[in-house]
Design an enzyme around this catalytic site. Structure first.
Site, short mmCIF file in Angstrom:
data_model
loop_
_atom_site.label_atom_id
_atom_site.label_comp_id
_atom_site.label_asym_id
_atom_site.label_seq_id
_atom_site.Cartn_x
_atom_site.Cartn_y
_atom_site.Cartn_z
N ASP A 73 -8.76 25.45 -2.95
CA ASP A 73 -9.12 24.08 -2.57
C ASP A 73 -8.36 23.72 -1.30
OD1 ASP A 73 -6.47 23.61 -3.52
OD2 ASP A 73 -7.27 23.28 -5.53
N ASP A 75 -6.05 20.87 0.46
CA ASP A 75 -5.26 19.66 0.26
C ASP A 75 -4.85 19.11 1.61
OD1 ASP A 75 -5.12 20.10 -2.64
OD2 ASP A 75 -3.86 21.81 -2.09
N ASP A 156 7.33 22.30 -2.98
CA ASP A 156 8.05 23.27 -3.81
C ASP A 156 8.53 24.50 -3.04
OD1 ASP A 156 5.40 24.08 -3.63
OD2 ASP A 156 5.04 24.20 -5.79
P1 ATP Z 1 -3.47 26.48 -5.45
O1 ATP Z 1 -4.29 25.26 -5.13
O2 ATP Z 1 -3.97 27.74 -4.86
O3 ATP Z 1 -3.11 26.59 -6.88
P2 ATP Z 1 -1.47 25.05 -3.98
O4 ATP Z 1 -0.18 25.48 -3.35
O5 ATP Z 1 -2.46 24.41 -3.07
O6 ATP Z 1 -2.05 26.29 -4.73
P3 ATP Z 1 -1.62 22.62 -5.50
O7 ATP Z 1 -1.28 22.43 -6.92
O8 ATP Z 1 -3.00 22.45 -5.05
O9 ATP Z 1 -1.08 24.08 -5.14
O10 ATP Z 1 -0.64 21.68 -4.66
C1 ATP Z 1 -0.79 21.47 -3.29
C2 ATP Z 1 0.57 21.43 -2.62
O11 ATP Z 1 1.32 20.34 -3.15
C3 ATP Z 1 1.44 22.65 -2.84
O12 ATP Z 1 1.16 23.68 -1.94
C4 ATP Z 1 2.82 22.08 -2.66
O13 ATP Z 1 3.13 21.91 -1.29
C5 ATP Z 1 2.69 20.69 -3.25
N1 ATP Z 1 3.04 20.69 -4.69
C6 ATP Z 1 2.22 20.83 -5.74
N2 ATP Z 1 2.88 20.77 -6.89
C7 ATP Z 1 4.17 20.56 -6.59
C8 ATP Z 1 5.35 20.39 -7.35
N3 ATP Z 1 5.32 20.43 -8.68
N4 ATP Z 1 6.52 20.18 -6.67
C9 ATP Z 1 6.54 20.14 -5.33
N5 ATP Z 1 5.46 20.30 -4.57
C10 ATP Z 1 4.29 20.51 -5.17
MG MG Z 2 -4.29 23.54 -3.70
#
Ligand code: ATP
Ligand code: MG
Length: 447
Positions: A73, A75, A156
């Site tokens: 996705d 963001d 994170d």
């Molecule tokens: P994917 O969507 O492939 O699972 P992602 O890294 O994009 O991986 P998301 O859950 O969509 O993960 O979150 C988007 C972004 O928000 C992350 O890349 C991170 O920068 C931040 N993020 C998400 N969850 C947390 C958390 N629990 N603590 C700190 N930052 C977070």
């Molecule tokens: Mg994501």
């Protein structure tokens, strides 16, 4: 030299946090380009920029493109407040309390827009209504807004704190994320223990990204995990359910599972399963089911949470079912009681929405119906809405060596036959079964 060495020793009372500096990577030195972004994500970025706001692609979107993978996705991070974003997009929803964000909806694609969060320095301010932490250091609410740099440092992992700008095509890196991407390292930003205490789900995310990207969890990020794993029990069960789905139904479930076991993280997610496995219940069915799921996803087929849960809880169900039979309950009521007990306990760890727990129960119950095929039974079973899942589950049990192979093949053949062929199979079965029963009786009578 001594000075250099000393600078690596943390000052007393203060944990060492590496100093980061902002780096801008120009267009020609990275692989992110607008053509890889989805149309909706470009629309959101452009409209925010045109309205005078800063807006960047962030997180998995940038990370996965830099790794040559297709992001799950897209963001977006912006300096517009959630209300300002909502005003710009009629097709948007304000969601979340713990973490207020905006979802902009384009058919099936959802673009998550997050306002830059402020620095985590003052998280213990009890009077602050926008940010609250619990006695365990858990961040209960985080709606303090800040600038881009502050936003980066409260994400994170370093590789998740990279921003792509569609105005000048640069990637902005605040935490040496590019270097960690190159070295395939998963590194938490800041002091790992503090960051896990703020949000224990980060431990699950560490394992998930390590499995998904085949990255190493760097030693300081890895070190506290097993000890802090029990903190996950403070996380609302609904959030853990979502995390379980992300871990097991994204195509790398088997790898995620091994890592969860390695760091004792599975205990908080499936406590009864871990107890059953530790008591010697076989693990093969879980592994087989996760391998199957990973394969299905690779082939573009759908996977359902209830099938996964049926497999994950199977060892716990076996223990409970056997215990009841040992206590003298007959097989069928013992199964029903065991199912109720196992589900009742599991929902305290991770929620299981009713639309999944119902079908999961049926998969289990049908394992007892699949061997009984005589008369009209096979046809009734075949018509059952959960037949397909129950049959798949049976095949997994056979592949895992839990039961003798044969019944699965019978059902495979039965589905392929026309009505005459099916009648024939059933009559052969009818003719066969008394002989079989006789053969089976012998050793019993000797005993
Ligand atoms: P994917 O969507 O492939 O699972 P992602 O890294 O994009 O991986 P998301 O859950 O969509 O993960 O979150 C988007 C972004 O928000 C992350 O890349 C991170 O920068 C931040 N993020 C998400 N969850 C947390 C958390 N629990 N603590 C700190 N930052 C977070
Ligand atoms: Mg994501």
């Amino acid at each position: 030299m001594l000075k250099k060495l000393l600078s690596f020793i943390p000052r007393s009372g203060k944990k060492k946090v590496p100093a980061y500096s902002r780096q801008v990577i120009p267009r020609e030195r990275h692989t992110v380009s607008r053509s890889i972004l989805s149309e909706p994500s470009k629309k959101v970025l452009n409209r925010l920029n045109n309205a005078g706001f800063e807006a960047y692609l962030v997180g998995g979107g940038v990370r996965d493109i830099l790794l040559g993978q297709r992001p799950k996705d897209f963001d977006i991070a912006t300096n517009a407040t959630p209300e300002e974003v909502h005003e710009l997009f009629r097709n948007s929803r304000l969601i979340g309390r713990r973490f207020r964000i905006v979802h902009v909806l384009f058919g099936r694609e959802v673009i998550e827009v997050t306002t830059f969060r402020g620095s985590a320095a003052d998280t213990n301010d009890e009077d602050d209504d926008d940010r609250k932490t619990s006695e365990h250091g858990l961040l209960l609410r985080d709606n303090v807004y800040g600038n881009q740099e502050e936003d980066a440092l409260r994400r994170d992992f370093t590789i998740n704190a990279l921003y792509y700008c569609v105005k000048d095509f640069t990637v902005v890196d605040f935490a040496n994320g590019i270097k960690d991407l190159e070295n395939r390292q998963l590194r938490l930003i800041g002091d790992p223990e503090t960051r896990y205490r703020e949000d224990p789900v980060r431990m699950l995310r560490a394992v998930r990204f390590a499995a998904k990207l085949d990255f190493e969890i760097e030693p300081a990020t890895e070190a506290p995990i097993t000890e802090l794993a029990p903190l996950l029990t403070h996380i609302p069960s609904a959030r853990l359910f979502e995390e379980v789905l992300k871990l097991f139904s994204a195509g790398y479930g088997e790898a995620s599972y091994y890592k969860l076991r390695e760091y004792d993280l599975l205990d908080a997610l499936f406590p009864d399963t871990v107890r059953a496995l530790d008591a010697g219940e076989p693990e093969a069915l879980i592994i087989q089911a996760l391998q199957n799921t990973d394969r299905r996803i690779q082939q573009g087929k759908s996977v359902t949470p209830y099938f996964l849960y049926a497999a994950m809880l199977w060892p716990a169900l076996q223990v409970e079912w056997r215990k009841r039979q040992d206590d003298g309950e007959s097989i069928q009521p013992a199964l029903h009681q065991a199912i109720a007990k196992v589900i009742g306990r599991q929902v305290q760890a991770t929620a299981i929405p009713k639309r999944f727990s119902g079908p999961m129960k049926e998969i289990w119950e049908m394992q007892m119906r699949l061997p009984r095929r005589q008369g009209k039974r096979a046809f009734v079973t075949l018509e059952h809405p959960r037949f397909r899942a129950a049959y798949d589950f049976l095949l997994v049990r056979e592949d895992a060596g839990e039961i003798e192979p044969g019944l699965g093949q019978w059902w495979t053949d039965f589905q392929e036959q026309d009505e005459r062929g099916q009648e024939k199979m059933l009559s052969e079965l009818g003719a066969e079964s008394p002989r079989k029963r006789k053969r089976r009786r012998k050793p019993e009578s000797r005993a």
